[in-house]
Scaffold this motif. Structure first.
Motif, PDB file in Angstrom:
ATOM      1  N   ALA A  43      24.318 -20.809  16.537  1.00  0.00           N
ATOM      2  CA  ALA A  43      25.752 -20.976  16.314  1.00  0.00           C
ATOM      3  C   ALA A  43      26.126 -20.335  14.983  1.00  0.00           C
ATOM      4  O   ALA A  43      25.444 -20.549  13.974  1.00  0.00           O
ATOM      5  CB  ALA A  43      26.124 -22.452  16.302  1.00  0.00           C
ATOM      6  N   ALA A  44      27.182 -19.539  14.987  1.00  0.00           N
ATOM      7  CA  ALA A  44      27.645 -18.873  13.775  1.00  0.00           C
ATOM      8  C   ALA A  44      29.172 -18.943  13.730  1.00  0.00           C
ATOM      9  O   ALA A  44      29.834 -18.602  14.718  1.00  0.00           O
ATOM     10  CB  ALA A  44      27.182 -17.425  13.749  1.00  0.00           C
ATOM     11  N   LEU A  45      29.695 -19.403  12.613  1.00  0.00           N
ATOM     12  CA  LEU A  45      31.140 -19.586  12.480  1.00  0.00           C
ATOM     13  C   LEU A  45      31.663 -18.896  11.227  1.00  0.00           C
ATOM     14  O   LEU A  45      30.977 -18.810  10.211  1.00  0.00           O
ATOM     15  CB  LEU A  45      31.488 -21.070  12.395  1.00  0.00           C
ATOM     16  CG  LEU A  45      31.105 -21.963  13.580  1.00  0.00           C
ATOM     17  CD1 LEU A  45      31.399 -23.417  13.252  1.00  0.00           C
ATOM     18  CD2 LEU A  45      31.838 -21.538  14.844  1.00  0.00           C
ATOM     19  N   GLU A  46      32.895 -18.418  11.312  1.00  0.00           N
ATOM     20  CA  GLU A  46      33.650 -17.995  10.139  1.00  0.00           C
ATOM     21  C   GLU A  46      34.837 -18.934  10.032  1.00  0.00           C
ATOM     22  O   GLU A  46      35.654 -19.004  10.961  1.00  0.00           O
ATOM     23  CB  GLU A  46      34.115 -16.549  10.279  1.00  0.00           C
ATOM     24  CG  GLU A  46      34.886 -16.034   9.073  1.00  0.00           C
ATOM     25  CD  GLU A  46      35.382 -14.620   9.246  1.00  0.00           C
ATOM     26  OE1 GLU A  46      36.150 -14.158   8.378  1.00  0.00           O
ATOM     27  OE2 GLU A  46      35.005 -13.970  10.247  1.00  0.00           O
ATOM     28  N   LEU A  47      34.917 -19.664   8.933  1.00  0.00           N
ATOM     29  CA  LEU A  47      35.916 -20.715   8.783  1.00  0.00           C
ATOM     30  C   LEU A  47      36.950 -20.353   7.726  1.00  0.00           C
ATOM     31  O   LEU A  47      36.644 -19.723   6.715  1.00  0.00           O
ATOM     32  CB  LEU A  47      35.249 -22.035   8.396  1.00  0.00           C
ATOM     33  CG  LEU A  47      34.235 -22.620   9.384  1.00  0.00           C
ATOM     34  CD1 LEU A  47      33.582 -23.862   8.801  1.00  0.00           C
ATOM     35  CD2 LEU A  47      34.897 -22.931  10.717  1.00  0.00           C
ATOM     36  N   ASP A  48      38.174 -20.800   7.982  1.00  0.00           N
ATOM     37  CA  ASP A  48      39.256 -20.778   6.995  1.00  0.00           C
ATOM     38  C   ASP A  48      39.693 -22.213   6.825  1.00  0.00           C
ATOM     39  O   ASP A  48      40.479 -22.723   7.622  1.00  0.00           O
ATOM     40  CB  ASP A  48      40.401 -19.906   7.477  1.00  0.00           C
ATOM     41  CG  ASP A  48      41.547 -19.822   6.455  1.00  0.00           C
ATOM     42  OD1 ASP A  48      41.391 -20.366   5.344  1.00  0.00           O
ATOM     43  OD2 ASP A  48      42.584 -19.216   6.781  1.00  0.00           O
ATOM     44  N   GLY A  49      39.112 -22.893   5.832  1.00  0.00           N
ATOM     45  CA  GLY A  49      39.310 -24.330   5.743  1.00  0.00           C
ATOM     46  C   GLY A  49      38.604 -25.002   6.901  1.00  0.00           C
ATOM     47  O   GLY A  49      37.398 -24.821   7.075  1.00  0.00           O
ATOM     48  N   ASN A  50      39.365 -25.706   7.729  1.00  0.00           N
ATOM     49  CA  ASN A  50      38.783 -26.345   8.911  1.00  0.00           C
ATOM     50  C   ASN A  50      39.139 -25.600  10.193  1.00  0.00           C
ATOM     51  O   ASN A  50      38.913 -26.089  11.289  1.00  0.00           O
ATOM     52  CB  ASN A  50      39.239 -27.807   9.012  1.00  0.00           C
ATOM     53  CG  ASN A  50      38.426 -28.594  10.009  1.00  0.00           C
ATOM     54  OD1 ASN A  50      37.190 -28.545   9.988  1.00  0.00           O
ATOM     55  ND2 ASN A  50      39.108 -29.320  10.901  1.00  0.00           N
ATOM     56  N   THR A  51      39.693 -24.394  10.057  1.00  0.00           N
ATOM     57  CA  THR A  51      40.080 -23.592  11.216  1.00  0.00           C
ATOM     58  C   THR A  51      39.031 -22.511  11.464  1.00  0.00           C
ATOM     59  O   THR A  51      38.573 -21.847  10.531  1.00  0.00           O
ATOM     60  CB  THR A  51      41.455 -22.938  10.999  1.00  0.00           C
ATOM     61  OG1 THR A  51      42.438 -23.955  10.775  1.00  0.00           O
ATOM     62  CG2 THR A  51      41.857 -22.111  12.210  1.00  0.00           C
ATOM     63  N   ILE A  52      38.680 -22.320  12.716  1.00  0.00           N
ATOM     64  CA  ILE A  52      37.660 -21.344  13.089  1.00  0.00           C
ATOM     65  C   ILE A  52      38.319 -19.973  13.266  1.00  0.00           C
ATOM     66  O   ILE A  52      39.170 -19.787  14.130  1.00  0.00           O
ATOM     67  CB  ILE A  52      36.956 -21.755  14.391  1.00  0.00           C
ATOM     68  CG1 ILE A  52      36.324 -23.138  14.233  1.00  0.00           C
ATOM     69  CG2 ILE A  52      35.918 -20.719  14.787  1.00  0.00           C
ATOM     70  CD1 ILE A  52      35.830 -23.737  15.534  1.00  0.00           C
ATOM     71  N   LYS A  53      37.940 -19.025  12.420  1.00  0.00           N
ATOM     72  CA  LYS A  53      38.468 -17.663  12.521  1.00  0.00           C
ATOM     73  C   LYS A  53      37.656 -16.812  13.508  1.00  0.00           C
ATOM     74  O   LYS A  53      38.210 -15.986  14.217  1.00  0.00           O
ATOM     75  CB  LYS A  53      38.460 -16.997  11.146  1.00  0.00           C
ATOM     76  CG  LYS A  53      39.442 -17.573  10.148  1.00  0.00           C
ATOM     77  CD  LYS A  53      39.362 -16.824   8.824  1.00  0.00           C
ATOM     78  CE  LYS A  53      39.705 -15.350   8.991  1.00  0.00           C
ATOM     79  NZ  LYS A  53      39.655 -14.625   7.678  1.00  0.00           N
ATOM     80  N   ASP A  54      36.361 -17.004  13.496  1.00  0.00           N
ATOM     81  CA  ASP A  54      35.495 -16.233  14.385  1.00  0.00           C
ATOM     82  C   ASP A  54      34.287 -17.102  14.727  1.00  0.00           C
ATOM     83  O   ASP A  54      33.918 -18.002  13.960  1.00  0.00           O
ATOM     84  CB  ASP A  54      35.036 -14.937  13.709  1.00  0.00           C
ATOM     85  CG  ASP A  54      34.484 -13.920  14.713  1.00  0.00           C
ATOM     86  OD1 ASP A  54      34.543 -14.189  15.936  1.00  0.00           O
ATOM     87  OD2 ASP A  54      33.988 -12.867  14.270  1.00  0.00           O
ATOM     88  N   ALA A  55      33.693 -16.839  15.877  1.00  0.00           N
ATOM     89  CA  ALA A  55      32.576 -17.680  16.313  1.00  0.00           C
ATOM     90  C   ALA A  55      31.648 -16.895  17.219  1.00  0.00           C
ATOM     91  O   ALA A  55      32.082 -16.042  18.002  1.00  0.00           O
ATOM     92  CB  ALA A  55      33.088 -18.910  17.047  1.00  0.00           C
ATOM     93  N   ARG A  56      30.358 -17.200  17.110  1.00  0.00           N
ATOM     94  CA  ARG A  56      29.353 -16.673  18.021  1.00  0.00           C
ATOM     95  C   ARG A  56      28.474 -17.839  18.474  1.00  0.00           C
ATOM     96  O   ARG A  56      28.164 -18.743  17.686  1.00  0.00           O
ATOM     97  CB  ARG A  56      28.466 -15.635  17.323  1.00  0.00           C
ATOM     98  CG  ARG A  56      29.222 -14.473  16.721  1.00  0.00           C
ATOM     99  CD  ARG A  56      29.570 -13.408  17.754  1.00  0.00           C
ATOM    100  NE  ARG A  56      30.374 -12.366  17.148  1.00  0.00           N
ATOM    101  CZ  ARG A  56      29.896 -11.395  16.363  1.00  0.00           C
ATOM    102  NH1 ARG A  56      28.590 -11.338  16.127  1.00  0.00           N
ATOM    103  NH2 ARG A  56      30.693 -10.497  15.848  1.00  0.00           N
ATOM    104  N   LEU A  57      28.075 -17.786  19.724  1.00  0.00           N
ATOM    105  CA  LEU A  57      27.286 -18.871  20.301  1.00  0.00           C
ATOM    106  C   LEU A  57      26.327 -18.270  21.329  1.00  0.00           C
ATOM    107  O   LEU A  57      26.758 -17.582  22.241  1.00  0.00           O
ATOM    108  CB  LEU A  57      28.216 -19.888  20.971  1.00  0.00           C
ATOM    109  CG  LEU A  57      27.650 -21.228  21.400  1.00  0.00           C
ATOM    110  CD1 LEU A  57      27.214 -22.044  20.197  1.00  0.00           C
ATOM    111  CD2 LEU A  57      28.696 -21.996  22.209  1.00  0.00           C
TER     112      LEU A  57
END
Length: 341
Positions: A246-260
């Protein structure tokens, strides 16, 4: 093990020519899987082209700002490389979750992509197996299939791909570099491995004689919020029942980008881009993660002894995404302890 001849190739072109000049041949890198297969008579090449002298062991920057892993770089060298640890810690973590230190010191990055399944019946010459001997049937369907796949399966095969490293490479959207009789080309990682369909004996989309020369990682490594969760029967030296990169790019608590990406569930590392899209723009909460988990597993099918993997995979996805958000990631875990998200 059958007898065989051996050539030490001095260059990539020579290796490709040597393999092509023998009817039943294989490339030999670290040999950690091939030699086992030969000892069990599952694989019976009459000629081996050794790659040990080829200059493919470097790990270096690419002009695009990514990182190139030489095909003959060992898993250990890759996992502990400063650039990999700093920029692609998801990959480092996945590699260290697999095998043993001794095997990681020998196994090559290119060879890791070419591992054969660890399905019980594939290694048992006394039983039918379409992957080992096309047209004979799949003993795992209706047999003891606890380790087998639940996604992308076919009536011909329900085997799984065993690699941990490949699950992370799928999530990172790596590119595989190959050379062959027709020259050099690149293959997107998502296109490298195959689902079984009616030709389960074909694990990947390499053309005859092609040799992996390197693996390119993109500039974006998701180094801030990531995890590799591997659920297995014991804490070390065991293949995944279910694994999640799991890989996430976060802006605060909002998910900007994600890989799974999932391992232990299919004939290849499993990604569902539609499910990933459901994460983008959403809050990083357990409710969001559960919706995505349901989407990923909506087409899953159990075959008896492995049906438990469907619920286990859902829980693993939620847990991995939470760990990526919170940056709390154990490298080893037991499938039947603390598995509630």
């Amino acid at each position: 093990m059958n007898s065989f001849t051996l050539t030490q190739a001095a260059g990539v072109a020579e290796a490709v020519r040597d393999k092509a000049s023998h009817e039943s041949s294989a490339y030999l890198g670290g040999g950690t899987n091939l030699i086992d297969l030969m000892k069990e008579n599952v694989s019976r090449p009459t000629h081996l082209t050794s790659l040990h002298k080829l200059p493919l062991g470097k790990i270096e920057q690419t002009p695009e700002g990514g990182l190139r892993l030489g095909a003959l770089a060992t898993n250990a060298e890759t996992a502990w490389h400063p650039e990999v640890e700093a920029r692609y810690p998801l990959l480092s973590q996945a590699i260290l979750a697999g095998a043993t230190p001794q095997l990681r010191n020998m196994a090559t990055d290119g060879g890791n992509l070419l591992q054969r399944t660890r399905c019980y019946y594939f290694y048992d010459l006394a039983t039918p197996c379409n992957k080992r001997e096309p047209g004979t049937g799949c003993s795992a369907i209706g047999g003891y299939n606890r380790v087998c796949g639940i996604l992308g399966t076919s009536e011909s095969c329900i085997a799984t791909h065993p690699s941990d490293m490949c699950v992370a490479l799928a999530a990172l959207e790596a590119v595989v570099r190959v050379a062959g009789p027709d020259g050099e080309r690149t293959i997107r990682f998502e296109d490298f491995h195959r689902l079984p369909g009616d030709t389960p004996e074909l694990d990947n989309n390499l053309k005859p004689g092609e040799l992996i020369t390197g693996i390119d990682l993109p500039a974006k490594g998701f180094a801030n919020n990531f995890t590799y969760l591997k659920l297995r029967d014991r804490a070390s030296y065991a293949f995944a029942l279910v694994s999640v990169a799991a890989a996430l790019e976060l802006d605060g608590n909002t998910i900007k980008d994600a890989r799974l990406a999932l391992g232990g569930v299919a004939h290849k590392p499993w990604r569902d881009k539609e499910a990933e899209a459901l994460l983008k723009g959403q809050p990083a909460t357990a409710d969001t993660f559960r919706k995505v988990a349901v989407k990923v597993l909506e087409g899953a099918r159990g075959y008896g002894a492995n049906t438990f993997k469907i619920e286990l995979a859902k829980r693993a996805i939620v847990r991995a995404l939470k760990q990526a958000t919170e940056m709390s990631y154990p490298q080893n875990d037991n499938a039947f302890q603390n598995s509630n998200p």
